[in-house]
Design a protein around this motif. Structure first.
Motif, short mmCIF file in Angstrom:
data_model
loop_
_atom_site.label_atom_id
_atom_site.label_comp_id
_atom_site.label_asym_id
_atom_site.label_seq_id
_atom_site.Cartn_x
_atom_site.Cartn_y
_atom_site.Cartn_z
N UNK A 84 -7.75 48.64 -33.60
CA UNK A 84 -7.71 47.73 -32.19
C UNK A 84 -6.40 48.36 -31.39
N UNK A 85 -6.48 48.75 -30.14
CA UNK A 85 -5.12 49.28 -29.45
C UNK A 85 -5.02 48.19 -28.33
N UNK A 86 -3.60 47.80 -28.62
CA UNK A 86 -3.26 46.87 -27.16
C UNK A 86 -2.16 47.75 -26.59
N UNK A 87 -1.49 47.17 -25.64
CA UNK A 87 -0.29 47.75 -25.10
C UNK A 87 0.64 48.24 -26.03
N UNK A 88 1.14 47.33 -27.07
CA UNK A 88 2.29 47.35 -27.82
C UNK A 88 1.92 47.98 -29.46
N UNK A 89 0.64 47.71 -29.88
CA UNK A 89 0.52 47.90 -31.15
C UNK A 89 -0.90 48.59 -31.61
N UNK A 90 -0.99 49.26 -32.47
CA UNK A 90 -2.46 49.56 -33.11
C UNK A 90 -2.61 48.57 -34.35
N UNK A 91 -3.72 48.06 -34.42
CA UNK A 91 -3.86 47.05 -35.81
C UNK A 91 -5.28 47.69 -36.29
N UNK A 92 -4.99 48.10 -37.54
CA UNK A 92 -6.26 48.89 -38.16
C UNK A 92 -6.87 47.77 -39.45
N UNK A 93 -7.76 47.26 -39.47
CA UNK A 93 -8.61 46.48 -40.20
C UNK A 93 -9.47 47.32 -41.22
N UNK A 94 -9.32 47.14 -42.37
CA UNK A 94 -10.28 47.95 -43.24
C UNK A 94 -10.83 47.01 -44.28
N UNK A 95 -12.15 46.89 -44.22
CA UNK A 95 -12.99 46.03 -45.19
C UNK A 95 -12.81 46.38 -46.67
N UNK A 96 -12.45 45.45 -47.67
CA UNK A 96 -12.47 45.75 -48.95
C UNK A 96 -13.48 45.44 -49.71
N UNK A 99 -1.46 56.42 -35.60
CA UNK A 99 -2.53 55.71 -36.08
C UNK A 99 -3.47 56.29 -37.17
N UNK A 100 -3.68 57.70 -36.90
CA UNK A 100 -4.54 58.37 -37.76
C UNK A 100 -4.14 58.33 -39.14
N UNK A 101 -2.71 58.46 -39.37
CA UNK A 101 -2.17 58.38 -40.81
C UNK A 101 -2.51 56.96 -41.20
N UNK A 102 -2.35 56.05 -40.63
CA UNK A 102 -2.66 54.47 -40.94
C UNK A 102 -3.86 54.46 -41.31
N UNK A 103 -4.97 55.01 -40.59
CA UNK A 103 -6.16 54.92 -40.97
C UNK A 103 -6.47 55.61 -42.41
N UNK A 104 -5.87 56.48 -42.62
CA UNK A 104 -6.10 57.45 -43.78
C UNK A 104 -5.43 56.79 -45.03
N UNK A 105 -4.32 56.08 -44.91
CA UNK A 105 -3.59 55.36 -46.00
C UNK A 105 -4.35 54.26 -46.44
N UNK A 106 -4.95 53.61 -45.46
CA UNK A 106 -5.63 52.41 -45.79
C UNK A 106 -7.22 52.73 -46.65
N UNK A 107 -7.75 53.79 -46.02
CA UNK A 107 -8.91 54.49 -46.91
C UNK A 107 -8.33 54.89 -48.40
N UNK A 108 -7.29 55.56 -48.40
CA UNK A 108 -6.82 55.99 -49.59
C UNK A 108 -6.68 54.91 -50.51
N UNK A 109 -5.90 53.89 -50.14
CA UNK A 109 -5.50 52.75 -51.08
C UNK A 109 -6.53 51.59 -51.31
N UNK A 110 -7.60 51.77 -50.42
CA UNK A 110 -8.61 50.69 -50.67
C UNK A 110 -9.16 50.62 -52.08
N UNK A 170 -7.45 50.98 -54.84
CA UNK A 170 -6.41 50.34 -55.74
C UNK A 170 -6.47 48.71 -55.36
N UNK A 171 -6.59 48.43 -53.93
CA UNK A 171 -6.49 47.13 -53.66
C UNK A 171 -7.74 46.27 -54.20
N UNK A 172 -8.98 46.87 -54.08
CA UNK A 172 -10.03 46.44 -54.63
C UNK A 172 -10.03 46.18 -56.24
N UNK A 173 -9.40 47.09 -56.99
CA UNK A 173 -9.27 46.92 -58.20
C UNK A 173 -8.20 45.93 -58.56
N UNK A 174 -7.18 45.87 -57.97
CA UNK A 174 -6.38 44.72 -58.12
C UNK A 174 -6.81 43.20 -57.74
#
Lengths: 119, 119
Positions: B72-84, B100-111, B113-117
Motif C-alpha cells: 500500500x502506498x499513501x502520501x507518507x508511507x509504504x505498508x507491505x503486508x506479507x501473509x504467513x 520499498x523493494x528492499x522491504x518486500x525482499x526482507x519480508x519474503x526472506x524472513x517469512x 523464520x516467522x512461520x517456524x517461530x
C-alpha cells in the motif's frame, strides 16, 4: 473514451487480463477485458471496492496521507489499484507470470488521462 | 523470539519504521518500532487487519488463490503486508523516501523464520 485508455493499459501490459475504472461505491464506470479471460471483472470490481474502502479508511484513521496505490499478489493474479480522485480508482488485473512493474508504470502513466476524462 | 526477527527486518530496511506480527483478528503478537516513530503501530495493526480481512475475502470470492502480499502506498508511507499462515501476517511500515523493494525482499526472506517461530 475510457475504454480506449483501459484497453491500451491492458494490451500494453505483459499478462494483462483486464482493467476497470470504478467508484469507491463499487459501481464500475467502464472496463476492458481480454477475450479469453476467465475472471469476472465486475465481481473483481465489487470485491476490490470493499478493499479500497477499508484502505482509505485506514489511511484516514492513521493520518498517513491520501491513498495512492495498492498492489495485491495472490496465487494466481496481481491486482494493482491506482487512486485517481477522491471518488474513483482504476484496477488492473495481471496474470502471475505477467509483468507487474510494467502494470504499475502504465497505470501511473495513464492516470492523468483518466482523470481528465472523468471531469 | 519474534521481536529479534522483526527488529532485523526494520533496521535492515532503508526507511523502515516498524513491523508488526499479527492475526487477521486484529490482535498483534509482537512488534518492533524505531524509537523516533510518530506512527502508532498498534493502531496500524488494527486498521490493516480490517484491510487484509477484506482482501482475503475478495480472493476467496474471486477464487484467485490464497493472498500472498499486499503493498500500500499513501502520501507518507509504504505498508507491505506479507501473509504467513491462514491466521497470521506481518506488516512492515516504511517511510516514503525509504526502500520499498528492499522491504518486500526482507519480508519474503524472513517469512519462513516467522512461520517456524509461530508453530
Amino acid at each position: 473514451m475510457f475504454k480506449g485508455i483501459l484497453e491500451n493499459i491492458v494490451t500494453s501490459c505483459a499478462g494483462g487480463v483486464g482493467a476497470v475504472l470504478m467508484g469507491y461505491d463499487g459501481i464500475a464506470i467502464d472496463q476492458y477485458v481480454v477475450e479469453d479471460a476467465t475472471l469476472d471483472l465486475n465481481l473483481v470490481a465489487i470485491e476490490y471496492s470493499n478493499v479500497t474502502k477499508e484502505i482509505k479508511k485506514a489511511a484516514e484513521v492513521l493520518e498517513t496521507g491520501a491513498l495512492q496505490e495498492v498492489a495485491i499478489k495472490t496465487e494466481q493474479y496481481y491486482v494493482v489499484l491506482h487512486a485517481l480522485t477522491d471518488e474513483y480508482f482504476v484496477a488492473l488485473t495481471i496474470e502471475r507470470n505477467g509483468n507487474y512493474g510494467q502494470g504499475r508504470y502504465l497505470l501511473m502513466r495513464d492516470a492523468e488521462s483518466l482523470r481528465e476524462a472523468l471531469v
